[in-house]
Design a protein around this motif. Structure first.
Motif, PDB file in Angstrom:
ATOM      1  N   LEU A 111     -67.644  30.899  20.887  1.00  0.00           N
ATOM      2  CA  LEU A 111     -67.585  29.466  20.618  1.00  0.00           C
ATOM      3  C   LEU A 111     -66.610  29.234  19.466  1.00  0.00           C
ATOM      4  O   LEU A 111     -66.762  29.805  18.379  1.00  0.00           O
ATOM      5  CB  LEU A 111     -68.975  28.938  20.256  1.00  0.00           C
ATOM      6  N   PHE A 112     -65.588  28.409  19.709  1.00  0.00           N
ATOM      7  CA  PHE A 112     -64.527  28.186  18.739  1.00  0.00           C
ATOM      8  C   PHE A 112     -64.642  26.809  18.084  1.00  0.00           C
ATOM      9  O   PHE A 112     -64.843  25.803  18.777  1.00  0.00           O
ATOM     10  CB  PHE A 112     -63.158  28.297  19.421  1.00  0.00           C
ATOM     11  N   ASP A 113     -64.487  26.788  16.774  1.00  0.00           N
ATOM     12  CA  ASP A 113     -64.444  25.547  15.988  1.00  0.00           C
ATOM     13  C   ASP A 113     -65.462  24.513  16.473  1.00  0.00           C
ATOM     14  O   ASP A 113     -65.098  23.389  16.865  1.00  0.00           O
ATOM     15  CB  ASP A 113     -63.029  24.952  16.035  1.00  0.00           C
TER      16      ASP A 113
ATOM     17  N   THR B 171     -78.206  28.577  23.898  1.00  0.00           N
ATOM     18  CA  THR B 171     -79.338  29.423  23.534  1.00  0.00           C
ATOM     19  C   THR B 171     -78.886  30.582  22.671  1.00  0.00           C
ATOM     20  O   THR B 171     -79.562  30.974  21.719  1.00  0.00           O
ATOM     21  CB  THR B 171     -80.030  29.968  24.797  1.00  0.00           C
ATOM     22  N   GLU B 172     -77.726  31.146  23.000  1.00  0.00           N
ATOM     23  CA  GLU B 172     -77.174  32.261  22.230  1.00  0.00           C
ATOM     24  C   GLU B 172     -75.689  32.398  22.533  1.00  0.00           C
ATOM     25  O   GLU B 172     -75.269  32.224  23.678  1.00  0.00           O
ATOM     26  CB  GLU B 172     -77.894  33.569  22.587  1.00  0.00           C
ATOM     27  N   VAL B 173     -74.893  32.670  21.520  1.00  0.00           N
ATOM     28  CA  VAL B 173     -73.483  33.002  21.720  1.00  0.00           C
ATOM     29  C   VAL B 173     -73.211  34.303  20.980  1.00  0.00           C
ATOM     30  O   VAL B 173     -73.858  34.613  19.976  1.00  0.00           O
ATOM     31  CB  VAL B 173     -72.534  31.881  21.235  1.00  0.00           C
ATOM     32  N   ASP B 174     -72.248  35.071  21.490  1.00  0.00           N
ATOM     33  CA  ASP B 174     -71.976  36.379  20.894  1.00  0.00           C
ATOM     34  C   ASP B 174     -71.233  36.263  19.566  1.00  0.00           C
ATOM     35  O   ASP B 174     -71.394  37.105  18.687  1.00  0.00           O
ATOM     36  CB  ASP B 174     -71.181  37.240  21.880  1.00  0.00           C
ATOM     37  N   ALA B 175     -70.406  35.227  19.434  1.00  0.00           N
ATOM     38  CA  ALA B 175     -69.704  35.025  18.168  1.00  0.00           C
ATOM     39  C   ALA B 175     -69.222  33.586  18.062  1.00  0.00           C
ATOM     40  O   ALA B 175     -68.902  32.948  19.069  1.00  0.00           O
ATOM     41  CB  ALA B 175     -68.518  35.975  18.031  1.00  0.00           C
ATOM     42  N   ILE B 176     -69.177  33.088  16.847  1.00  0.00           N
ATOM     43  CA  ILE B 176     -68.547  31.818  16.534  1.00  0.00           C
ATOM     44  C   ILE B 176     -67.270  32.126  15.763  1.00  0.00           C
ATOM     45  O   ILE B 176     -67.291  32.888  14.784  1.00  0.00           O
ATOM     46  CB  ILE B 176     -69.480  30.911  15.720  1.00  0.00           C
TER      47      ILE B 176
ATOM     48  N   SER C 102     -73.267  21.252  12.700  1.00  0.00           N
ATOM     49  CA  SER C 102     -73.136  22.143  13.861  1.00  0.00           C
ATOM     50  C   SER C 102     -73.427  23.590  13.469  1.00  0.00           C
ATOM     51  O   SER C 102     -74.160  24.303  14.166  1.00  0.00           O
ATOM     52  CB  SER C 102     -71.734  22.035  14.450  1.00  0.00           C
ATOM     53  N   ILE C 103     -72.862  24.042  12.347  1.00  0.00           N
ATOM     54  CA  ILE C 103     -73.088  25.417  11.901  1.00  0.00           C
ATOM     55  C   ILE C 103     -74.551  25.637  11.547  1.00  0.00           C
ATOM     56  O   ILE C 103     -75.152  26.670  11.898  1.00  0.00           O
ATOM     57  CB  ILE C 103     -72.192  25.746  10.686  1.00  0.00           C
ATOM     58  N   ARG C 104     -75.135  24.684  10.871  1.00  0.00           N
ATOM     59  CA  ARG C 104     -76.548  24.820  10.470  1.00  0.00           C
ATOM     60  C   ARG C 104     -77.453  25.007  11.679  1.00  0.00           C
ATOM     61  O   ARG C 104     -78.399  25.800  11.651  1.00  0.00           O
ATOM     62  CB  ARG C 104     -76.964  23.591   9.661  1.00  0.00           C
TER      63      ARG C 104
ATOM     64  N   ASP D 125     -78.417  30.523  13.697  1.00  0.00           N
ATOM     65  CA  ASP D 125     -79.426  31.487  14.129  1.00  0.00           C
ATOM     66  C   ASP D 125     -79.300  31.848  15.607  1.00  0.00           C
ATOM     67  O   ASP D 125     -80.108  32.613  16.131  1.00  0.00           O
ATOM     68  CB  ASP D 125     -80.827  30.934  13.863  1.00  0.00           C
ATOM     69  N   LYS D 126     -78.277  31.285  16.275  1.00  0.00           N
ATOM     70  CA  LYS D 126     -78.073  31.557  17.699  1.00  0.00           C
ATOM     71  C   LYS D 126     -76.939  32.544  17.944  1.00  0.00           C
ATOM     72  O   LYS D 126     -76.552  32.764  19.099  1.00  0.00           O
ATOM     73  CB  LYS D 126     -77.793  30.253  18.446  1.00  0.00           C
TER      74      LYS D 126
END
Length: 321
Positions: A76-78, A108-113, A127-129, A133-134
């Motif tokens: 997930l980018f920006d 629900t879950e992403v591997d990296a932001i 958004s980050i907050r 935890d995902k």
């Protein structure tokens, strides 16, 4: 305090005269600066699983937020998924859509932001907050870790990177590559964090994301080192001759796509907020026209609409009209 700079001289100073002209433009207004009617995007909901054999795909959510799925990974980018790119919730440009195609609750879950720089329209507190935890991993340019830790992201989740630095991530290679821009979230922290573009390289797919950038020789450098690319996501909005060094005009965006060796281009940094003195459709209209002239394949998905990267068929309707 360490400060970062661009590869080439870049003027972005807002002196008295430019500020006066901006005030005049604000009073005068711009025709069609916001949509006259409701924008109909596509409601996005993350699938529970993704297999390495699934077709590589990307979903754009408006402005510069997008979700990349390929080779079994979800990036997930920006993720600016809030209503205003502003330090306060009650002021600043408001999102065109009342309902965002995807919110933090859509995942629900992403591997990296992955973050390109610290401006409010790319690094959003709410958004980050809600996403921190995902995901087990944040991949960011130099200096951005401090901001994330302040927001409650565990330091061990974050890796910081300089230009031309590569990071191996579960079978993918991400390269932090140059951009021509600036950083800062207040009056006294200009350029104390780095800004960048990103190369995402898998076994069979390569993607380039420009981040925010003025046009410059770095695009050809990136193309020479990492190209060609199956897909590029290139900024093409929020431009003005007063800050032409740090944001491209749409015609330059198409040239940047050619410089890096892109096959399919998706124009980003438009479609969600008014941050410059042009009509809200001007970026995509001009980028599309330039792409046709240059023989470039350009996809213009609705916000929330998924694009298959290797497909010969992709969304190209002028839905904004």
């Amino acid at each position: 305090m360490k400060k970062y700079d661009n590869q080439i001289p870049t003027h972005n100073e807002m002196g008295f005269k430019p500020l006066v002209t901006m005030l005049k433009d604000s009073i005068k207004g711009v025709a069609n600066q916001r949509p006259a009617s409701t924008i109909n995007g596509v409601f996005f909901r993350q699938s529970d699983t993704i297999s390495p054999s699934d077709d590589p795909r990307v979903t754009w959510f408006g402005h510069s937020s997008f979700y990349l799925e390929f080779e079994g990974k979800r990036l997930l980018f920006d993720p600016m998924l809030g209503s205003r790119p502003s330090p306060v919730s009650w002021a600043g440009s408001k999102r065109y859509q009342r309902t965002v195609p995807a919110g933090p609750e859509s995942f629900t879950e992403v591997d990296a932001i992955v973050i390109s720089h610290d401006h409010y329209d790319h690094l959003d507190y709410d958004s980050i907050r809600k996403l921190k935890d995902k995901t087990p991993r944040f991949i960011v340019p130099m200096g951005v870790r401090k901001q994330l830790v302040k927001w409650g992201v565990p330091e061990e989740k974050i890796t910081e990177h300089a230009w031309w630095e590569e990071v191996e991530f579960d079978g993918l290679t991400l390269a932090c590559t140059p951009a021509r821009h600036f950083s800062g979230r207040g009056l006294f922290n200009r350029n104390v964090t780095l800004w960048c573009s990103w190369v995402i390289k898998g076994n069979e797919t390569k993607v380039f994301y420009s981040g925010d950038s003025g046009y410059g020789p770095h695009f050809k450098e990136i193309g020479k080192k990492y190209g060609p690319f199956d897909l590029t996501l290139i900024e093409c909005g929020q431009y003005d001759k007063r800050w032409a060094g740090v944001h491209m005009f749409p015609e330059q965006s198409v040239q940047a796509h050619l410089d890096v060796g892109g096959r399919l281009m998706i124009p980003v940094h438009w479609g969600a907020f008014t941050l410059a003195f042009h009509s809200w459709t001007d970026p995509v209209e001009r980028a599309t026209k330039a792409a046709i002239k240059q023989g470039v394949s350009i996809s213009t998905p609705k916000m929330g609409e998924t694009v298959l990267i290797h497909s010969d068929h992709y969304p190209d309707r002028a839905w904004w009209r």
